[in-house]
Each structure stands twice: as structure tokens, then as C-alpha cells.
Write a protein that holds these residues in place. Structure first.
Motif, PDB file in Angstrom:
ATOM      1  N   TYR A 189       0.299   4.093  -2.010  1.00 31.40           N
ATOM      2  CA  TYR A 189       0.501   2.728  -2.642  1.00 31.40           C
ATOM      3  C   TYR A 189       1.769   2.203  -2.262  1.00 31.40           C
ATOM      4  CZ  TYR A 189      -3.623   3.712  -5.445  1.00 31.40           C
ATOM      5  OH  TYR A 189      -4.862   4.183  -5.759  1.00 31.40           O
ATOM      6  N   GLU A 190       2.966   2.612  -1.936  1.00 31.63           N
ATOM      7  CA  GLU A 190       4.205   1.933  -1.761  1.00 31.63           C
ATOM      8  C   GLU A 190       4.170   1.757  -0.187  1.00 31.63           C
ATOM      9  OE1 GLU A 190       6.296  -0.389  -2.695  1.00 31.63           O
ATOM     10  OE2 GLU A 190       7.245   0.900  -4.097  1.00 31.63           O
ATOM     11  N   ALA A 191       3.823   0.379   0.331  1.00 29.57           N
ATOM     12  CA  ALA A 191       3.763   0.354   1.919  1.00 29.57           C
ATOM     13  C   ALA A 191       4.917   0.898   2.487  1.00 29.57           C
ATOM     14  CB  ALA A 191       3.598  -1.354   2.037  1.00 29.57           C
ATOM     15  N   SER A 192       6.073   0.465   1.995  1.00 30.91           N
ATOM     16  CA  SER A 192       7.413   1.092   2.688  1.00 30.91           C
ATOM     17  C   SER A 192       8.321   1.425   1.773  1.00 30.91           C
ATOM     18  CB  SER A 192       7.940   0.136   3.961  1.00 30.91           C
ATOM     19  OG  SER A 192       9.343   0.583   4.075  1.00 30.91           O
ATOM     20  N   GLY A 193       8.661   0.424   0.949  1.00 33.20           N
ATOM     21  CA  GLY A 193      10.053   0.600   0.206  1.00 33.20           C
ATOM     22  C   GLY A 193      11.271   0.380   1.035  1.00 33.20           C
ATOM     23  N   THR A 194      12.345  -0.276   0.527  1.00 28.85           N
ATOM     24  CA  THR A 194      13.276  -0.494   1.306  1.00 28.85           C
ATOM     25  C   THR A 194      14.502  -0.288   0.592  1.00 28.85           C
ATOM     26  OG1 THR A 194      13.307  -2.974   0.629  1.00 28.85           O
ATOM     27  CG2 THR A 194      12.516  -2.421   2.940  1.00 28.85           C
ATOM     28  N   ASN A 243       1.296  -6.956   7.498  1.00 24.01           N
ATOM     29  CA  ASN A 243       0.723  -6.655   6.089  1.00 24.01           C
ATOM     30  C   ASN A 243       1.838  -6.015   5.238  1.00 24.01           C
ATOM     31  OD1 ASN A 243      -0.512  -4.278   4.171  1.00 24.01           O
ATOM     32  ND2 ASN A 243      -2.101  -5.907   4.626  1.00 24.01           N
ATOM     33  N   HIS A 244       1.812  -6.298   4.013  1.00 25.35           N
ATOM     34  CA  HIS A 244       2.858  -5.728   3.078  1.00 25.35           C
ATOM     35  C   HIS A 244       2.499  -4.783   2.016  1.00 25.35           C
ATOM     36  CE1 HIS A 244       6.515  -7.233   4.906  1.00 25.35           C
ATOM     37  NE2 HIS A 244       5.871  -8.526   4.996  1.00 25.35           N
ATOM     38  N   THR A 245       0.971  -5.046   1.968  1.00 25.01           N
ATOM     39  CA  THR A 245       0.479  -4.171   0.665  1.00 25.01           C
ATOM     40  C   THR A 245      -0.934  -3.667   1.061  1.00 25.01           C
ATOM     41  OG1 THR A 245       0.189  -3.954  -1.752  1.00 25.01           O
ATOM     42  CG2 THR A 245      -0.004  -6.203  -0.591  1.00 25.01           C
TER      43      THR A 245
END
Ligand code: 26V
Length: 856
Positions: free
Chosen positions: A689-694, A393-395
Motif C-alpha cells: 500500500y505505501e508506494a515508496s515512503g520518503t 504514479n504515486h499510489t
């Protein structure tokens, strides 16, 4: 040009930090291996090969060749090395019948491949020298390569980093995706506004890709399902599709570092099937035939610029189904070469990762192939499916969770809908009924089918039910996936949910994009750091050493000078490398809060105007962002940034202390120039809100300090690099939840903070848009009347305070250098190699497979 590879032990040694005895620079190593003809081509050999291809493959000469032709010739020469290794990799995998991971993703944001492939083959210096000898500048010709922009942002770039790591770590793997004719739109800025233009990345052909006609697939779609009753009360479902679409595979080689393995990214292009066309054609329906052809070819025509919720639903679902159906047939074909339709070993040999819900339709499609076409029982097929699939899941954004109207399924995929109903029926009456007997509310909440005016299929629920593991992409995000998004599923399957924190490839995001810093790491950490990013910790002891601080900051300085030249070229704005380069580059979205950044810039500008003697640390605010074409407010924010930039950059009263630039058409190749030059990395999403950020990881690796919220991977980044070496501000996830529960009222902040009020009121004037009163008002409206859904006003004060700390630290050059170095040296955890090892061990149960030299 035959090239052999050294033994694995020579290619991969233990983390170099432990082997400080022999430290060689990469250039030195390349220089030595160049004298070793069996490992790498020499400069002379490569020159010969490039010239040969220039003449014989491209059909030109050294005298006449354009830059594009030179680039094509270099690629052809490099491909000779790559293909040999690819063949060897595929041969080894087939011979050993290895278990493989199939990474299904609607997006792969590959960017450019030339520099990356040269670096991964460790022949960049050789190529540079060969080209110099031929009178050609390697940078100029590599700049000819169009980006492969087959993705929107973080999710697509993550897939690209992951296939790089899978190849590097020798994991048998295939990336499967869509061969979009047009990638993400090219952004032009006209009169300060975003204009979308088509991106045609292969207008003149892409020399890296190879078409594989022998692996074409035929994909049924539409039509109806017939129920056939057998003699013994058995039921057989026969799907009579309305159309057959042809899937043509294009392979792009994925070169592991030191060419460990060369794997493939297989992208499917849609075409019309000849047979269908010719039937219509022969019946005199030339126009109908053309329409049929256009409809089939439309499927892989364009990448959807996501975040636009409504448009083109039908085509998007068709895209997803098309590439999943092609990929599964390809996987089955490969499996059956060794297993002859005996599926008892299938789940041992095949793992499939679903990159978000975009490939979720692969679940019912695999059920259909196994039950309807291969004759397995439902139970056997379901066992296989649940052992094969895993879902990332990404969001958490509710509007981003895919739900397809049921009527679309009825029309396009009638048999898949039946299968989904059956999966749902067994789930609700099995595990759900067992856990919450007779609880219909629970059933309604967990059902794959959402009731309502328009019934919908919830793709995330389907993924969770069918997958053996579901992972989020950073600790905090995974916790929220489990506890806030899918708590009931977690109650049913307590071991299903897990975390794999994202990572980025150190090959592209340090070795290739920041060669000077890479060289410094060669020296202090040994040359194997690109395989063991944690070895960069060897720089930490030098973080307080003035000599190393100076070297580190001189590298940053030269990267800033290069970016300043690029900014001059692209934006016609003069910026000073003495200023703080404060960067926010990412897709434009309210939750990422580019407008919080803008509010601060306006606030700072106001301070400078109101106190002409004020001396601040000179600052350049750099933006890059694409907005979804239908996302009006996001486009208004781009316009506002450009309008404010125009005014500030031309205001001599502030003595160049403040500059603002919006670099158009942000993409991977620009990121590679921007990130190494950043001092400050803006990671300012509303917490939760930002799942991870890269990009946060890429910035830190390259020595930028994070100005950010406790969101996504920022939390883990500052845990590694030290919170005191970064600038953390704003509400935490718990505080955001709490404030929302209590009832958030942005007007309170507006009325309580005169600075904030003044800045917001500025939007209603025509100060930044002369003659156009209120041209920027939509932003103010969204933050007040619109209820400020992402708590911009709530975090404003704390953000300003954090900026103050940035300025203070920057004044202390040694303190800043120390923080920058500690950030860069502490990012070992965020290598995509670590992430892929996590997936391999905890989710895929995958072993790597060493590829021996073809000659040994
Ligand atoms: C999709 C949509 C679609 C409808 C409207 C709004 C909206 C907003 C965002 C998205 C993107 C969803 C998937 C995605 O790209 N997620 C990103 O994945 C990255 C890799 O895991 C991660 O680093 C980012 O934080 C995450 O946003």
C-alpha cells in the motif's frame, strides 16, 4: 554585494571518499573562502548588507527591529546573491537554447527556505557569525519563517526535493505549481481532537517570492464549442469560453548546492481579469462583478487536504486546469522566443513530467493549443504530445486514482472533452483493436471513459496513453503498477513502464537539519558528501569502532535532548533522552496503520500494569500526523492516541517507563527537528500500500533503525543497510494478496490472541476517556465489523515480536550504535540526486548545463 563563483572543478570534486588525502571540515572551508572575497561574502560584508537592508528595505533600525524584521533583512541580503546567479542561469539557458524539464505538480511542500538556502550557498556559518556580531541569534530569527506548506505530504515534499536536485545538478528545469493563498491547514489539538485552522504562510508577505507581471497569462474556461465548416470540407472547432481568468506568476528561486544553478519554482495565482469586471461594473452590476472576482480568486485560495474524496470536485478540477494552462502557455512562450512557432523542434527542447495525475489535463490542453490555436494537424500534434509527457504514479489505492465526472468536463472544459474523446477513439480502435480484435470487455476496461450511472474520465488512463514513460516510485510499487494496475497497457507498450525509486535531498535532510552529524561526515567522508551521498559509506568501517560509536551516539543524544525540550514546550510532557525515541510521523491513514502502533502501546501499558515489577527499556512513542478533515476514522485515531497518551503519561504506577506524545501540526520544519532525534522509525504500512515512503529514507540517513514491513522503499533500504540492522515484520505483499484471496477474517485473530482481544476490548471501555464509554469504539469496530481492510490484526503478533527485538538490541549499546551507523552510512542510493539522474538519463533524455561565473 557582488559575489563571484569559483570554477566548477573547485566547487565539485569527485566523491570525496576517494580523496582522503585532503580532508577539511566544512567550517574550515567556509573559513578559508571567507578570506576570498570573490567567492563568498565575508562576515563583515554580510553584516553590512543585512544592516543596509534592515534600514533601507525594511525601514527599521538595529535598535528597534523585531525578529521578523531581522529575518526579512537577512533574506533581502541573501537574495542579492541568489538573484545574480538566477539571472546568469537564465541567460545561459536562453543563449544555449537548452532542452529543459518542466516539472508539473499541484504540490510543492517547500517548508522553510532560509537555513536551506544559506547551507546551499555555504554561508550558514558566515551568516551565523554576522548575526551574532549584531546581537541576534540565527536560530531565533530563522524560526520566524512560516513553512511554505503548499502540499499534503510525501508527493509534495518529493517535488521540493527534486527541484533542489535539478538545480544542484545543473539541469535546466522549471517547477510549475499553484500559488495557494492557504497551504495545508494548521492543526490544533483541542481536548485531544484535531481542529483545522487556516494556514496563511504569506500573511506578512513572503520575501523569497517575486511577482512577474510581464508573464501574466489569460486562461479561458467554460462556455461552448462551435463547429465551423470550411469551404474544402474542413472542420474547425472554435471554443467560446464563458470566462477568462488571469494567471499571475510568482517565482521562488531554487538554489542549487554551492549555487551551481539557481532555477525557479513558478507558482500561479488566479485573479479576475479587469476587462470582464469593468464591463459588468459599468453596467451597474457591482455585486455581480464582485462575485466574478471572488470566483476567479477562489481558484488558488486553498490547497485541498487530499484523501477527502468528494468535496469541492469542481474547484479542484478548475485548479488543475488553471495551473496547467498557465504553465503550458509559459512553456510555449519561452519556446517561441527562439523558434517562432516552428514546432518541429518542440519535443527536442521540452520535456514535461506529470507528478501524479493532478496535471493530466495538460495533455488535452497541449493538443488544443497545438491543433486549435497553432494550426498543427492532429497527427503532428499527437506525435509531439507523446514525445513530451511522462507520468509518475504515486499510489495504487483505487479511491485515490482520479476520475472526473463527465458532466464537470462538459461544463468547464467542453473542448478538452472532445479532444479526450478523439484520443480515446483512436486508442481503442488502434492499438487495442489490433491486440484484442473485437474484445469489448478489454475496450471497456482500457477506455479513458468509464461507463456507469455517472460517466467519468479516468485520468490515469489518459496519462498512460499519452506518456512515453510511466514510472512507479519504488521497485515493488513499479512492479505492481505494471502487473496489477496497468497489465494491458504494458502488453501494448512493453517499454513504457519503469521504476525510479524516490530519493530525498541530503542538503536539507542531513546537512541543514543535523549539522553535527554533517560535520562528522565532513571528517570521515570529505566535504563533498552532500553532492555524493554514497561517499558516506566511508563511515561504515568505523561502525564497530567504540570511539566513533560514542561520537555518533553523542550526536544522537544531543538531538534527542533538543527534541525533548521542544516536546516540553509544545506538549508539556517531560520525556527522557535515555528512553528509546520511537517515531511515527506521516499523514494519518488506515493503510499507514498508526492504530497498529497504538495497539502495541496499549498492550505494553497493560503488561506494565499487570506486572508492577516489570522493567522495560524506557520508551517514548512520538506521533505527528494530520488527518483529512472529512476522514472521520483518521480523526478518531488521533483522538485515541491523545487519550491514551494522557492516561499513560499521568500514570505513576509505570514509573515513567513509557511515554506517548502527539506533536501537533506536523510539518516540514518539525520534521527537521524530529527526524535527527529518532532511534526507531516506524514504517508499518500494510505491504503493497505505501508506494515508496520518503521519511523512511530521512530517518535512516539520520541514524534511526527502521521498524517496518516489506513495503515500498523499505525493501530497498534494508537491502542497502542490512536486514539485521533493522526490524522487519509482518506479511509480505504476496502473503497479503494470498490472505485476501483466501478470505481474511479478523475475528479469528481476535479470538486466538487473548492479549489482542484485551487491548481491543479496552476501546469499548471508558478507561482512556473517563465518563465517555465507548468514545474510542469506532477503531475496534473498523478492525472487526469493518473487516480490518489493512490487516492490522493479522500483523499484530509479528509487530509485537519485532518490538521485543528493538528492546533487546537497544540494551546492547554497541550493537545499536553499529546498526545506526550502518544505516546512516548506507543511504547513498536514496539521494534525490540519484533519482534525478535516473529521470534525466532514462526518461527525460536531458543534459546538464554548467553555469559559468558572470565575471568570467
Ligand atoms: C490520496 C488519496 C485521495 C483519496 C482517498 C485516499 C487517498 C490516499 C492517498 C492519497 C495520496 C496519493 C498520492 C501520494 O501522495 N502518494 C505518496 O507519494 C509519495 C512520493 O512518491 C510516496 O512516497 C508515498 O508512499 C505515497 O503515498
Amino acid at each position: 554585494m557582488a559575489v563571484k563563483h569559483p570554477s566548477k572543478s573547485a566547487r565539485k570534486t569527485a566523491p570525496a571518499a576517494k580523496e582522503n588525502a585532503v580532508k577539511k571540515t566544512a567550517a574550515a572551508v567556509e573559513a578559508t573562502v571567507n578570506h576570498h572575497p570573490s567567492w563568498h561574502p565575508s562576515v563583515e560584508e554580510l553584516k553590512k548588507s543585512i544592516v543596509h537592508h534592515l534600514r533601507c528595505s525594511i525601514g527599521t533600525s538595529e535598535q528597534k527591529a523585531s525578529r521578523l524584521a531581522w529575518w526579512q533583512a537577512v533574506v533581502a541580503a541573501v537574495n542579492e546573491l541568489i538573484f545574480e546567479r538566477l539571472t546568469q542561469t537564465q541567460f545561459t539557458h536562453a543563449q544555449k537554447d537548452t532542452r529543459a524539464i518542466n516539472y508539473l505538480s499541484a504540490e510543492f511542500l517547500m517548508g522553510r527556505l532560509t537555513v536551506n538556502n544559506l547551507c546551499n550557498l555555504e554561508i550558514y556559518q558566515t551568516a551565523k557569525q554576522a548575526l551574532t556580531d549584531l546581537g541576534v541569534d540565527i536560530n531565533e530569527i530563522c524560526d520566524e519563517e512560516p513553512d511554505m506548506a503548499l502540499g499534503n505530504g510525501g508527493l509534495g515534499r518529493l517535488a521540493a526535493c527534486y527541484i533542489d536536485s535539478m538545480a544542484t545538478l545543473d539541469y535546466p528545469s522549471v517547477g510549475y505549481g499553484i500559488h495557494y493563498e492557504n497551504g495545508l491547514f494548521r492543526q490544533e489539538i483541542r481536548g485531544g481532537r484535531q481542529v483545522e485552522r487556516p494556514d496563511s504562510w504569506r500573511e506578512y508577505g513572503c520575501p523569497w517570492e517575486v511577482c512577474r507581471p510581464e508573464s501574466v497569462q489569460n486562461i479561458p474556461i467554460g462556455g461552448y464549442v462551435e463547429t465551423q465548416h470550411g469551404p474544402d470540407d474542413s472542420i474547425r472547432k472554435v471554443w467560446h469560453p464563458a470566462h477568462i481568468i488571469k494567471g499571475v506568476p510568482w517565482d521562488i528561486p531554487v538554489v542549487g548546492f554551492r549555487a551551481s544553478s539557481v532555477t525557479i519554482l513558478r507558482l500561479w495565482e488566479s485573479r479576475a481579469t479587469e476587462s470582464f469586471n469593468w464591463d459588468v461594473f459599468n453596467a451597474g452590476g457591482y455585486v455581480d462583478a464582485q462575485e466574478e472576482k471572488s470566483a476567479a480568486e477562489a481558484i488558488s485560495k486553498v490547497l485541498y487536504p487530499n484523501d477527502s474524496t468528494e468535496a469541492g470536485k469542481m474547484l479542484r478540477l478548475t485548479q488543475q486546469y488553471f495551473f496547467c494552462a498557465c504553465s503550458l502557455r509559459d512553456i510555449l512562450r519561452r519556446y517561441n522566443r527562439a523558434h517562432h512557432h516552428d514546432y518541429s523542434d518542440f519535443a527536442n527542447k521540452i520535456a514535461i513530467q506529470l507528478n501524479d495525475t493532478h496535471p493530466a489535463i495538460a495533455i488535452p490542453e497541449l493538443m488544443r493549443l497545438l491543433v486549435d490555436e497553432e494550426g498543427l494537424s492532429w497527427d503532428n500534434a499527437w506525435k509531439i504530445v507523446t514525445e513530451v509527457f511522462a507520468y509518475t504514479n504515486h499510489t495504487l489505492l483505487p479511491e485515490a486514482l482520479e476520475k472526473w465526472p463527465l458532466y464537470l468536463f462538459e461544463k468547464l472544459l467542453p473542448r478538452h472533452l472532445e479532444i479526450i474523446y478523439e484520443i480515446n477513439y483512436r486508442f481503442l480502435n488502434g492499438p487495442v483493436e489490433a491486440m484484442w480484435p473485437g474484445d469489448n470487455d478489454k475496450k471497456a476496461k482500457l477506455s479513458i471513459i468509464e461507463e456507469g450511472m455517472v460517466k467519468k474520465v479516468r485520468m490515469a488512463n489518459l496519462c498512460v496513453i499519452a506518456s512515453h514513460h510511466v514510472n512507479g516510485v519504488a521497485e515493488i510499487h513499479s512492479k505492481l503498477v505494471k502487473e496489477a494496475l496497468f497489465p494491458e497497457f504494458d502488453a501494448i507498450w512493453p517499454n513504457k513502464f519503469c521504476n525510479v525509486t524516490n530519493g530525498v535531498t541530503p542538503r536539507r535532510w542531513l546537512l541543514a537539519c543535523n549539522p553535527e552529524l554533517a560535520k562528522l561526515y565532513d571528517e570521515v567522508a570529505g566535504i563533498d558528501w552532500p553532492l555524493h551521498l554514497e561517499a558516506c559509506a566511508a563511515l561504515r568501517p568505523y561502525a564497530s569502532d567504540p570511539t566513533y560509536q560514542q561520537r555518533f551516539m553523542e550526536i544522537k543524544r544531543r538531538n534527542k535532548e533538543a527534541l525533548a525540550r521542544e516536546i516540553k514546550r509544545l506538549c508539556q510532557v517531560e520525556v527522557s533522552p535515555d528512553a528509546i525515541f520511537d517515531v511515527q510521523v506521516k499523514r494519518l491513514h488506515e493503510y499507514k496503520r498508526q492504530h497498529l502502533n497504538l495497539l502495541y502501546i496499549m498492550h505494553l501499558y497493560r503488561k506494565l500494569l499487570s506486572d508492577p515489577s516489570l522493567k522495560i527499556v524506557p520508551q517514548v512513542f512520538i506521533f505527528g500526523a494530520k488527518a483529512a478533515p472529512a476522514y472521520t476514522l483518521a480523526k478518531d485515531i488521533i483522538y485515541a492516541i491523545n487519550a491514551v497518551a494522557e492516561r499513560i503519561n499521568n500514570d505513576h504506577r509505570i514509573h515513567n517507563q513509557l511515554k506517548v506524545v502527539f506533536i501537533p501540526n506536523y510539518r516540514v520544519s518539525l520534521a527537521e527537528k524530529i527526524i535527527p532525534a529518532a532511534d526507531v522509525s516506524e514504517q508499518i504500512s500494510t505491504a503493497g500500500y505505501e508506494a515508496s515512503g520518503t521519511s523512511n529514507m530521512k530517518f535512516s540517513i539520520n541514524g534511526a533503525l527502521t521498524l517496518g514491513t516489506m513495503d515500498g522503499a523499505n525493501i530497498e533500504i534494508v537491502a542497502e543497510a542490512g536486514i539485521e540492522n533493522n526490524f522487519i515484520f509482518g506479511l509480505s505483499v504476496a502473503e497479503v494478496q494470498d490472505l485476501k484471496r483466501r478470505g481474511y477474517n479478523p475475528w479469528n485473530y481476535y479470538n486466538a490472541n487473548p492479549d489482542l482481544k484485551a487491548v481491543l476490548d479496552w476501546f469499548d471501555s471508558d478507561y482512556f476517556t473517563p465518563g465517555e464509554m465507548g468514545a474510542l469504539s469506532s477503531i475496534k469496530r473498523s478492525l472487526l465489523d469493518g473487516g480490518d481492510p489493512f490487516l492490522v490484526l493479522a500483523d499484530f503478533e509479528s509487530y509485537c515480536a519485532a518490538h521485543k527485538r528493538v528492546e533487546e538490541m537497544y540494551r546492547d549499546k554497541a550493537r545499536w550504535a553499529r546498526a545506526a551507523m550502518l544505516n546512516s552510512a548506507s543511504m547513498g542510493k536514496f539521494s534525490s540526486d540519484r533519482a534525478i539522474e535516473d529521470y534525466a538519463h532514462h526518461i527525460w533524455n536531458l543534459k546538464n548545463c554548467e553555469i559559468k561565473d558572470s565575471a568570467s
